[in-house]
Motif scaffolding. Structure first.
Motif, PDB file in Angstrom:
ATOM      1  N   PRO A  38     -85.696 -27.536 -80.583  1.00  0.00           N
ATOM      2  CA  PRO A  38     -86.521 -26.208 -81.147  1.00  0.00           C
ATOM      3  C   PRO A  38     -85.501 -25.231 -81.836  1.00  0.00           C
ATOM      4  O   PRO A  38     -85.681 -24.517 -82.683  1.00  0.00           O
ATOM      5  N   ALA A  39     -84.302 -25.361 -81.384  1.00  0.00           N
ATOM      6  CA  ALA A  39     -83.151 -24.582 -82.021  1.00  0.00           C
ATOM      7  C   ALA A  39     -83.058 -24.895 -83.463  1.00  0.00           C
ATOM      8  O   ALA A  39     -82.593 -23.980 -84.138  1.00  0.00           O
ATOM      9  N   ASP A  40     -83.642 -26.007 -83.991  1.00  0.00           N
ATOM     10  CA  ASP A  40     -83.168 -26.216 -85.392  1.00  0.00           C
ATOM     11  C   ASP A  40     -84.307 -25.739 -86.043  1.00  0.00           C
ATOM     12  O   ASP A  40     -84.715 -25.982 -87.438  1.00  0.00           O
ATOM     13  N   ASN A  41     -85.562 -25.287 -85.465  1.00  0.00           N
ATOM     14  CA  ASN A  41     -86.863 -25.088 -86.165  1.00  0.00           C
ATOM     15  C   ASN A  41     -87.151 -23.341 -86.218  1.00  0.00           C
ATOM     16  O   ASN A  41     -86.439 -22.716 -85.645  1.00  0.00           O
ATOM     17  N   ASP A  42     -88.265 -23.379 -86.619  1.00  0.00           N
ATOM     18  CA  ASP A  42     -88.860 -21.875 -86.686  1.00  0.00           C
ATOM     19  C   ASP A  42     -89.427 -21.672 -85.233  1.00  0.00           C
ATOM     20  O   ASP A  42     -90.451 -20.689 -84.860  1.00  0.00           O
ATOM     21  N   PHE A  43     -89.262 -22.450 -84.261  1.00  0.00           N
ATOM     22  CA  PHE A  43     -89.857 -22.509 -83.036  1.00  0.00           C
ATOM     23  C   PHE A  43     -89.979 -21.108 -82.310  1.00  0.00           C
ATOM     24  O   PHE A  43     -90.829 -21.048 -81.617  1.00  0.00           O
ATOM     25  N   PHE A  44     -88.849 -20.420 -82.490  1.00  0.00           N
ATOM     26  CA  PHE A  44     -88.542 -19.126 -81.712  1.00  0.00           C
ATOM     27  C   PHE A  44     -89.399 -17.954 -82.230  1.00  0.00           C
ATOM     28  O   PHE A  44     -89.490 -16.933 -81.676  1.00  0.00           O
ATOM     29  N   ALA A  45     -89.866 -18.285 -83.623  1.00  0.00           N
ATOM     30  CA  ALA A  45     -90.677 -17.004 -84.188  1.00  0.00           C
ATOM     31  C   ALA A  45     -92.054 -16.963 -83.177  1.00  0.00           C
ATOM     32  O   ALA A  45     -92.463 -17.929 -82.922  1.00  0.00           O
ATOM     33  N   GLY A  46     -92.304 -15.654 -83.104  1.00  0.00           N
ATOM     34  CA  GLY A  46     -93.596 -15.402 -82.401  1.00  0.00           C
ATOM     35  C   GLY A  46     -93.528 -14.326 -81.750  1.00  0.00           C
ATOM     36  O   GLY A  46     -92.444 -13.528 -81.560  1.00  0.00           O
ATOM     37  N   THR A  47     -94.446 -14.000 -80.835  1.00  0.00           N
ATOM     38  CA  THR A  47     -94.641 -12.751 -79.948  1.00  0.00           C
ATOM     39  C   THR A  47     -94.277 -13.208 -78.696  1.00  0.00           C
ATOM     40  O   THR A  47     -94.621 -13.960 -77.861  1.00  0.00           O
ATOM     41  N   TYR A  48     -93.399 -12.307 -77.813  1.00  0.00           N
ATOM     42  CA  TYR A  48     -92.873 -12.229 -76.580  1.00  0.00           C
ATOM     43  C   TYR A  48     -93.347 -11.273 -75.969  1.00  0.00           C
ATOM     44  O   TYR A  48     -93.235  -9.956 -76.484  1.00  0.00           O
ATOM     45  N   ASN A  49     -93.870 -11.137 -74.558  1.00  0.00           N
ATOM     46  CA  ASN A  49     -94.386 -10.081 -74.060  1.00  0.00           C
ATOM     47  C   ASN A  49     -93.586  -9.706 -72.845  1.00  0.00           C
ATOM     48  O   ASN A  49     -93.007 -10.921 -72.110  1.00  0.00           O
ATOM     49  N   GLY A  50     -93.400  -8.581 -72.389  1.00  0.00           N
ATOM     50  CA  GLY A  50     -92.768  -8.365 -71.186  1.00  0.00           C
ATOM     51  C   GLY A  50     -92.292  -6.680 -71.178  1.00  0.00           C
ATOM     52  O   GLY A  50     -92.484  -5.986 -71.993  1.00  0.00           O
ATOM     53  N   SER A  51     -91.139  -6.667 -70.391  1.00  0.00           N
ATOM     54  CA  SER A  51     -90.407  -5.082 -70.302  1.00  0.00           C
ATOM     55  C   SER A  51     -89.697  -5.136 -71.610  1.00  0.00           C
ATOM     56  O   SER A  51     -88.591  -6.057 -71.874  1.00  0.00           O
ATOM     57  N   LYS A 122     -84.392 -12.569 -73.871  1.00  0.00           N
ATOM     58  CA  LYS A 122     -83.411 -11.685 -73.146  1.00  0.00           C
ATOM     59  C   LYS A 122     -82.480 -10.876 -74.149  1.00  0.00           C
ATOM     60  O   LYS A 122     -81.948 -11.392 -75.106  1.00  0.00           O
ATOM     61  N   ILE A 123     -82.786  -9.532 -73.954  1.00  0.00           N
ATOM     62  CA  ILE A 123     -81.774  -8.625 -75.057  1.00  0.00           C
ATOM     63  C   ILE A 123     -81.224  -7.585 -74.385  1.00  0.00           C
ATOM     64  O   ILE A 123     -81.949  -6.909 -73.554  1.00  0.00           O
ATOM     65  N   LEU A 124     -79.983  -7.426 -74.563  1.00  0.00           N
ATOM     66  CA  LEU A 124     -79.146  -6.277 -74.150  1.00  0.00           C
ATOM     67  C   LEU A 124     -78.460  -6.182 -75.343  1.00  0.00           C
ATOM     68  O   LEU A 124     -77.350  -6.759 -75.585  1.00  0.00           O
ATOM     69  N   TYR A 125     -78.817  -5.153 -76.172  1.00  0.00           N
ATOM     70  CA  TYR A 125     -77.934  -4.904 -77.539  1.00  0.00           C
ATOM     71  C   TYR A 125     -77.668  -3.634 -77.658  1.00  0.00           C
ATOM     72  O   TYR A 125     -78.383  -2.779 -77.623  1.00  0.00           O
ATOM     73  N   ILE A 126     -76.330  -3.360 -77.842  1.00  0.00           N
ATOM     74  CA  ILE A 126     -75.793  -2.082 -78.062  1.00  0.00           C
ATOM     75  C   ILE A 126     -75.203  -1.888 -79.315  1.00  0.00           C
ATOM     76  O   ILE A 126     -74.119  -2.831 -79.665  1.00  0.00           O
ATOM     77  N   ALA A 127     -75.820  -0.833 -80.193  1.00  0.00           N
ATOM     78  CA  ALA A 127     -74.986  -0.769 -81.327  1.00  0.00           C
ATOM     79  C   ALA A 127     -75.125   0.642 -81.737  1.00  0.00           C
ATOM     80  O   ALA A 127     -76.265   1.262 -81.676  1.00  0.00           O
ATOM     81  N   ASP A 128     -74.140   1.428 -82.415  1.00  0.00           N
ATOM     82  CA  ASP A 128     -74.063   2.689 -82.814  1.00  0.00           C
ATOM     83  C   ASP A 128     -74.809   3.578 -82.007  1.00  0.00           C
ATOM     84  O   ASP A 128     -75.689   4.530 -82.309  1.00  0.00           O
ATOM     85  N   GLY A 129     -74.149   3.394 -80.522  1.00  0.00           N
ATOM     86  CA  GLY A 129     -75.113   4.557 -79.836  1.00  0.00           C
ATOM     87  C   GLY A 129     -76.480   4.374 -79.083  1.00  0.00           C
ATOM     88  O   GLY A 129     -76.802   4.960 -78.432  1.00  0.00           O
ATOM     89  N   LYS A 130     -77.044   3.364 -79.712  1.00  0.00           N
ATOM     90  CA  LYS A 130     -78.279   2.899 -79.454  1.00  0.00           C
ATOM     91  C   LYS A 130     -78.409   1.549 -78.620  1.00  0.00           C
ATOM     92  O   LYS A 130     -77.613   0.587 -78.770  1.00  0.00           O
ATOM     93  N   THR A 131     -79.497   1.411 -77.698  1.00  0.00           N
ATOM     94  CA  THR A 131     -79.327   0.325 -76.592  1.00  0.00           C
ATOM     95  C   THR A 131     -80.878  -0.142 -76.611  1.00  0.00           C
ATOM     96  O   THR A 131     -81.782   0.545 -76.555  1.00  0.00           O
ATOM     97  N   TRP A 132     -81.200  -1.290 -76.730  1.00  0.00           N
ATOM     98  CA  TRP A 132     -82.332  -2.102 -76.959  1.00  0.00           C
ATOM     99  C   TRP A 132     -82.238  -3.099 -75.789  1.00  0.00           C
ATOM    100  O   TRP A 132     -81.322  -3.875 -75.558  1.00  0.00           O
ATOM    101  N   THR A 133     -83.123  -3.226 -74.923  1.00  0.00           N
ATOM    102  CA  THR A 133     -83.299  -4.357 -73.783  1.00  0.00           C
ATOM    103  C   THR A 133     -84.932  -4.874 -73.913  1.00  0.00           C
ATOM    104  O   THR A 133     -85.640  -4.381 -74.306  1.00  0.00           O
ATOM    105  N   ALA A 134     -84.728  -6.188 -73.570  1.00  0.00           N
ATOM    106  CA  ALA A 134     -86.075  -6.950 -73.397  1.00  0.00           C
ATOM    107  C   ALA A 134     -85.870  -8.054 -72.487  1.00  0.00           C
ATOM    108  O   ALA A 134     -84.635  -8.665 -72.427  1.00  0.00           O
ATOM    109  N   ASN A 135     -86.920  -8.080 -71.566  1.00  0.00           N
ATOM    110  CA  ASN A 135     -87.114  -9.163 -70.622  1.00  0.00           C
ATOM    111  C   ASN A 135     -88.328  -9.895 -70.743  1.00  0.00           C
ATOM    112  O   ASN A 135     -89.257  -9.113 -70.159  1.00  0.00           O
ATOM    113  N   CYS A 136     -88.651 -10.682 -71.803  1.00  0.00           N
ATOM    114  CA  CYS A 136     -90.257 -11.227 -72.270  1.00  0.00           C
ATOM    115  C   CYS A 136     -90.176 -12.672 -72.140  1.00  0.00           C
ATOM    116  O   CYS A 136     -89.159 -13.347 -72.123  1.00  0.00           O
ATOM    117  N   THR A 137     -91.390 -13.052 -72.215  1.00  0.00           N
ATOM    118  CA  THR A 137     -91.835 -14.366 -71.931  1.00  0.00           C
ATOM    119  C   THR A 137     -92.954 -14.516 -72.908  1.00  0.00           C
ATOM    120  O   THR A 137     -93.822 -13.648 -73.541  1.00  0.00           O
TER     121      THR A 137
END
Length: 138
Positions: A38-51, A122-137
């Motif tokens: 799946p890492a070689d495809n568009d498999f990861f495209a789609g909607t993830y739900n969670g916090s 899973k996202i913990l992304y910090i850039a330019d003083g902004k922080t995004w997080t996600a814990n989704c399935t």
């Protein structure tokens, strides 16, 4: 006698056609690659739900039932992340394959990390003083 031969000929034709369709179907299904990563495809495209959450330096927006819509950009290794609930998007994040069936963002560190596998985001992304997080399935 001719009528009996003609009836048997029609039965044989239908049997042969049915056998051919069955054989074609089995071969078609069996030829699908089970080793397709799946890492070689568009498999990861789609909607993830969670916090999900976002902090812009002064205001926090946090949602327990948020969504992240992931899209692959072009044919490269870049992805966009569109968040629900008015959270700013992350665009053009570059990924590399890590292990089997997962992607990890290039330049990941202890403070910036995005990982996608078969079912999780899973996202913990910090850039330019902004922080995004996600814990989704999915």
């Amino acid at each position: 006698m001719k009528l009996a031969i003609l009836k048997n000929s029609k039965k044989s034709t239908w049997r042969f056609l049915g056998l051919f369709i069955l054989l074609f179907s089995v071969i078609s299904l069996a030829s699908c690659s089970r080793d397709d990563d799946p890492a070689d495809n568009d498999f990861f495209a789609g909607t993830y739900n969670g916090s999900i959450s976002y902090y812009d330096g002064s205001t926090t927006n946090s949602q327990d039932n948020g969504k992240v819509f992931v899209t692959k950009v072009g044919s490269g290794n870049k992805y966009n992340f569109s968040f629900s609930d008015g959270i700013s998007d992350l665009n053009g994040i570059e990924f590399k394959k890590e292990g089997d069936n997962s992607l990890i963002s290039i330049g990941s560190s202890a403070t910036s990390y995005i990982r996608i596998d078969n079912d999780d985001l899973k996202i913990l992304y910090i850039a330019d003083g902004k922080t995004w997080t996600a814990n989704c399935t999915r």
